[in-house]
Structure formats: structure tokens, C-alpha cells
Motif scaffolding. Structure first.
Motif, PDB file in Angstrom:
ATOM      1  N   SER A 117      49.876  48.794  27.199  1.00 42.88           N
ATOM      2  CA  SER A 117      49.035  47.485  27.003  1.00 42.88           C
ATOM      3  C   SER A 117      49.201  46.298  27.943  1.00 42.88           C
ATOM      4  CB  SER A 117      49.610  46.865  25.469  1.00 42.88           C
ATOM      5  OG  SER A 117      50.814  46.393  25.954  1.00 42.88           O
ATOM      6  N   ALA A 118      48.357  45.518  28.211  1.00 44.79           N
ATOM      7  CA  ALA A 118      48.235  44.503  29.221  1.00 44.79           C
ATOM      8  C   ALA A 118      47.738  43.163  28.688  1.00 44.79           C
ATOM      9  CB  ALA A 118      47.582  44.981  30.369  1.00 44.79           C
ATOM     10  N   ARG A 119      48.335  42.128  29.000  1.00 51.39           N
ATOM     11  CA  ARG A 119      47.882  40.944  28.609  1.00 51.39           C
ATOM     12  C   ARG A 119      47.806  39.859  29.761  1.00 51.39           C
ATOM     13  NH1 ARG A 119      51.612  39.217  25.358  1.00 51.39           N
ATOM     14  NH2 ARG A 119      52.375  37.476  26.774  1.00 51.39           N
ATOM     15  N   TYR A 120      46.766  39.336  30.039  1.00 51.99           N
ATOM     16  CA  TYR A 120      46.494  38.313  31.274  1.00 51.99           C
ATOM     17  C   TYR A 120      46.457  37.011  30.729  1.00 51.99           C
ATOM     18  CZ  TYR A 120      45.174  42.184  34.425  1.00 51.99           C
ATOM     19  OH  TYR A 120      45.267  43.280  35.427  1.00 51.99           O
ATOM     20  N   ALA A 140      47.674  27.685  40.586  1.00 52.98           N
ATOM     21  CA  ALA A 140      47.012  28.574  39.568  1.00 52.98           C
ATOM     22  C   ALA A 140      47.463  29.996  39.950  1.00 52.98           C
ATOM     23  CB  ALA A 140      45.470  28.701  39.431  1.00 52.98           C
ATOM     24  N   LEU A 141      48.076  30.622  38.882  1.00 50.92           N
ATOM     25  CA  LEU A 141      48.579  31.864  38.854  1.00 50.92           C
ATOM     26  C   LEU A 141      48.170  32.714  37.922  1.00 50.92           C
ATOM     27  CD1 LEU A 141      52.415  31.534  39.151  1.00 50.92           C
ATOM     28  CD2 LEU A 141      50.859  31.588  41.329  1.00 50.92           C
ATOM     29  N   LEU A 142      47.769  33.958  37.993  1.00 51.75           N
ATOM     30  CA  LEU A 142      47.716  35.084  37.081  1.00 51.75           C
ATOM     31  C   LEU A 142      48.654  35.822  36.638  1.00 51.75           C
ATOM     32  CD1 LEU A 142      45.335  36.505  34.939  1.00 51.75           C
ATOM     33  CD2 LEU A 142      45.332  38.302  37.044  1.00 51.75           C
ATOM     34  N   GLU A 143      49.176  35.611  35.335  1.00 50.70           N
ATOM     35  CA  GLU A 143      50.330  36.069  34.642  1.00 50.70           C
ATOM     36  C   GLU A 143      49.725  37.229  34.140  1.00 50.70           C
ATOM     37  OE1 GLU A 143      53.983  34.310  31.899  1.00 50.70           O
ATOM     38  OE2 GLU A 143      51.974  34.725  30.707  1.00 50.70           O
ATOM     39  N   ARG A 144      50.517  38.629  34.176  1.00 50.67           N
ATOM     40  CA  ARG A 144      50.224  39.548  33.819  1.00 50.67           C
ATOM     41  C   ARG A 144      51.460  40.382  33.071  1.00 50.67           C
ATOM     42  NH1 ARG A 144      48.088  43.283  38.489  1.00 50.67           N
ATOM     43  NH2 ARG A 144      50.111  42.799  39.269  1.00 50.67           N
ATOM     44  N   VAL A 145      51.256  40.574  31.677  1.00 48.82           N
ATOM     45  CA  VAL A 145      52.376  41.233  30.890  1.00 48.82           C
ATOM     46  C   VAL A 145      52.048  42.579  30.532  1.00 48.82           C
ATOM     47  CG1 VAL A 145      53.593  40.897  28.904  1.00 48.82           C
ATOM     48  CG2 VAL A 145      53.105  38.802  30.018  1.00 48.82           C
ATOM     49  N   TYR A 146      53.031  43.557  30.934  1.00 48.10           N
ATOM     50  CA  TYR A 146      52.626  44.861  30.713  1.00 48.10           C
ATOM     51  C   TYR A 146      53.656  45.483  29.880  1.00 48.10           C
ATOM     52  CZ  TYR A 146      49.887  44.588  34.846  1.00 48.10           C
ATOM     53  OH  TYR A 146      48.902  44.406  35.834  1.00 48.10           O
ATOM     54  N   PRO A 165      48.921  34.609  42.820  1.00 46.53           N
ATOM     55  CA  PRO A 165      47.975  33.468  42.886  1.00 46.53           C
ATOM     56  C   PRO A 165      46.477  33.896  42.742  1.00 46.53           C
ATOM     57  CG  PRO A 165      49.524  33.559  44.850  1.00 46.53           C
ATOM     58  CD  PRO A 165      49.761  34.900  43.954  1.00 46.53           C
ATOM     59  N   ILE A 166      46.044  33.148  42.052  1.00 49.10           N
ATOM     60  CA  ILE A 166      44.642  33.657  41.463  1.00 49.10           C
ATOM     61  C   ILE A 166      43.767  33.408  42.682  1.00 49.10           C
ATOM     62  CG2 ILE A 166      42.575  32.718  40.302  1.00 49.10           C
ATOM     63  CD1 ILE A 166      44.395  32.222  37.701  1.00 49.10           C
ATOM     64  N   ASP A 167      43.850  32.645  43.672  1.00 50.23           N
ATOM     65  CA  ASP A 167      42.934  32.555  44.705  1.00 50.23           C
ATOM     66  C   ASP A 167      42.829  33.916  45.392  1.00 50.23           C
ATOM     67  OD1 ASP A 167      45.256  32.632  46.153  1.00 50.23           O
ATOM     68  OD2 ASP A 167      44.878  30.541  47.125  1.00 50.23           O
ATOM     69  N   LEU A 168      43.872  34.580  45.499  1.00 47.34           N
ATOM     70  CA  LEU A 168      43.912  35.980  46.019  1.00 47.34           C
ATOM     71  C   LEU A 168      43.183  37.017  45.367  1.00 47.34           C
ATOM     72  CD1 LEU A 168      47.597  36.941  47.052  1.00 47.34           C
ATOM     73  CD2 LEU A 168      45.758  36.183  48.442  1.00 47.34           C
ATOM     74  N   LEU A 169      42.623  36.729  44.175  1.00 46.01           N
ATOM     75  CA  LEU A 169      41.926  37.793  43.268  1.00 46.01           C
ATOM     76  C   LEU A 169      40.587  37.346  42.926  1.00 46.01           C
ATOM     77  CD1 LEU A 169      44.657  38.316  40.717  1.00 46.01           C
ATOM     78  CD2 LEU A 169      44.323  39.694  42.773  1.00 46.01           C
ATOM     79  N   GLU A 170      40.190  36.219  43.132  1.00 46.92           N
ATOM     80  CA  GLU A 170      38.876  35.600  42.742  1.00 46.92           C
ATOM     81  C   GLU A 170      37.585  36.370  43.339  1.00 46.92           C
ATOM     82  OE1 GLU A 170      39.757  31.018  41.327  1.00 46.92           O
ATOM     83  OE2 GLU A 170      39.576  31.404  43.485  1.00 46.92           O
ATOM     84  N   ASP A 177      40.230  40.427  34.721  1.00 42.15           N
ATOM     85  CA  ASP A 177      39.862  41.121  33.608  1.00 42.15           C
ATOM     86  C   ASP A 177      41.221  42.062  32.869  1.00 42.15           C
ATOM     87  OD1 ASP A 177      38.827  41.911  31.313  1.00 42.15           O
ATOM     88  OD2 ASP A 177      36.970  42.695  32.383  1.00 42.15           O
ATOM     89  N   GLU A 178      41.802  41.807  31.876  1.00 39.14           N
ATOM     90  CA  GLU A 178      42.762  42.686  31.475  1.00 39.14           C
ATOM     91  C   GLU A 178      42.291  43.861  31.014  1.00 39.14           C
ATOM     92  OE1 GLU A 178      43.504  41.206  26.920  1.00 39.14           O
ATOM     93  OE2 GLU A 178      44.607  39.967  28.393  1.00 39.14           O
ATOM     94  N   SER A 179      40.860  44.070  30.420  1.00 37.87           N
ATOM     95  CA  SER A 179      40.085  45.214  29.994  1.00 37.87           C
ATOM     96  C   SER A 179      39.972  46.319  30.966  1.00 37.87           C
ATOM     97  CB  SER A 179      38.965  44.811  29.296  1.00 37.87           C
ATOM     98  OG  SER A 179      38.021  44.442  30.239  1.00 37.87           O
TER      99      SER A 179
END
Length: 264
Positions: A117-120, A140-146, A165-170, A177-179
Motif C-alpha cells: 500500500s502507498a499513501r501520498y 512543498a514536499l511529497l510525503e510517501r508512506v509505504y 521536493p515536489i518541484d522535482l516531480l511536477e 499519483d499514489e494509484s
């Protein structure tokens, strides 16, 4: 001290019998009085030995049955080659990356064995995360919990939280998208899709008592510590592109570090 040695001695005798299959997993231990009689121990030593075996995850309590032998829990082995292994896989084809991942590599499982499972969540860097990632507070960060567990067990192998950092991923919306999880090839493969190459990984390992929530989620016995691994992944430009904290159960996790030395 004498009492402690008696506890340890009896725990050692019971441990050897349990590992030899007597009693087998799921079967109850003899009563305290019977254990004392068989091993020539006093009741206090029996109680102390059972405390040790509960902490090691060899013995648990079942309502109406008393102490029973537990089935061995699947362990986690982390070594210093896993990051290069993940980096190499980031450049393999999709079919290869889907066939196995870091958890399978660490646990000896196969993909079909695992429940993932993953939660963003979007969060702002507090002082600790800002320092770890080398960014201003409030970034702004993306927190990912696995969480990943074996399908035959209730507890996960560990508790993982990752921050990027979210700016790396945008530029790649799927990375937000956790899905889209589990992502074939893991974090290094995700970062590669936005042109980021990890250059080095620094891991700091400490140990501490678990919090009540950690003990419950990991299914830890009384007295079992956790191993806390804090990992900073730095790219070829010198940026920390991912900071993670992994909480591992001390009774079934092992970290192996091999240092290769120059020959004379």
C-alpha cells in the motif's frame, strides 16, 4: 544477577527446543509448573525466561491457552549493495522491473507473496525535513508512506516514510499519483523519468524503543527495539532528492555492511 543468569539459561534451553520443533508452531508450551519441574528451575526463572522468549517473538499468548509457540516471522535483510542493484534496474525494461523489486530482494519473497500500500500527501518541510533535504522551511514536499507485508502475515516488514521536493516531480504527473504505485523499479526508476540520477546514498542507523503505535503495527513483543534507518539520496548535481525514514522490527531485521579495503 543470579536470577538473571537463571532466566537466560532456561530461555536458552527452551529456545533450542522450540527451534528444533518441540513444541511446533501453534502448540502450547507446558505449564509453568511443568517447565519448572522438567528443568529444575524455580517459578521466577520460568517467568523470566518466557519474558525473554516473548521479546524474541518465539512465544506469544493466546486467550485460554497460555503461552504458545509462534511461527517464525519473515525477516528483512538490508545490505550495502541494494542501492546499486536498484539503480541498475532503473535502466532495464518494464517487464524486468515489474518482475521483482527492492522488498522482494530484501526478504526473499516474490511479487505474488506481497501486499503493498502507498499513501501520498503534500506537506510543507518543517525544520527537520528542511535540514535533511537542504531546502527552506515551508518547501512543498511529497510525503510517501509505504507498507508492505507478506500475504500470510498481518504485520508489515517495516514502516517507510519518504520525502521528495515536489518541484522535482511536477513535470511527470504520474509521480504525484499514489494509484501509480507500486512503481516498477522503485524510487530510482521514478526519479529517472524526470532526468534525475542518484549519485550516492547515505544511511544512518540507530536503535530505540518503539512508540506504542509502532509496536502495535509491527506486532512487536514486549522489550523489542526498533532499528531506525534514515536515508538521504543525493543526485549528480549535489541535491538531496529523497529523504526517507524506515522503521524496522529489531527481532527480524538485519543490516549488513561490507567494507572493501584496498590491497597492499
Amino acid at each position: 544477577m543470579v536470577g538473571h543468569r537463571a532466566n537466560e539459561r532456561l530461555a536458552g534451553e527452551l529456545r533450542r527446543r522450540i527451534r528444533a520443533g518441540d513444541p511446533a508452531p501453534g502448540e502450547p508450551l507446558p505449564s509453568g509448573a511443568e517447565l519448572a519441574r522438567r528443568h529444575g528451575a524455580d517459578p521466577a526463572a520460568v517467568r523470566g525466561a518466557l519474558v525473554i522468549l516473548r521479546a524474541e517473538g518465539l512465544v506469544g499468548d493466546r486467550p485460554g491457552r497460555g503461552p504458545v509457540v509462534l511461527a517464525p516471522r519473515r525477516g528483512v535483510l538490508r545490505n550495502d549493495e541494494r542501492h546499486q542493484w536498484e539503480k541498475d534496474r532503473a535502466r532495464t525494461d518494464l517487464r524486468e522491473r515489474r518482475s521483482t523489486g527492492a522488498t522482494e530482494n530484501d526478504t526473499g519473497s516474490v511479487v505474488d507473496d506481497l501486499v503493498f500500500s502507498a499513501r501520498y500527501t503534500r506537506v510543507e518541510a518543517d525544520a527537520g525535513l528542511a535540514e535533511a533535504l537542504g531546502v527552506p522551511e515551508g518547501t512543498a514536499l511529497l510525503e510517501r508512506v509505504y507498507r508492505t507485508r507478506h500475504r500470510d502475515e498481518d504485520a508489515p516488514f517495516g514502516l517507510t516514510s519518504s520525502y521528495i521536493p515536489i518541484d522535482l516531480l511536477e513535470s511527470e504527473p504520474a509521480l504525484l499519483d499514489e494509484s501509480a504505485e507500486p512503481w516498477p523499479g522503485g524510487t530510482q526508476s521514478q526519479l529517472r523519468t524526470v532526468g534525475v540520477e542518484v549519485d550516492r546514498v547515505e544511511e544512518r542507523v540507530t536503535a530505540r524503543p518503539p512508540t506504542p503505535d509502532e509496536a502495535e503495527e509491527l506486532g512487536l513483543g514486549e522489550g523489542v527495539a526498533v532499528m531506525v534507518l534514515r536515508k538521504a539520496s543525493t543526485d549528480t548535481r549535489g541535491r538531496v532528492v529523497d529523504w526517507s525514514e524506515v522503521v524496522l522490527p529489531g527481532d527480524r531485521a538485519e543490516a549488513v555492511f561490507t567494507t572493501r579495503l584496498e590491497r597492499w
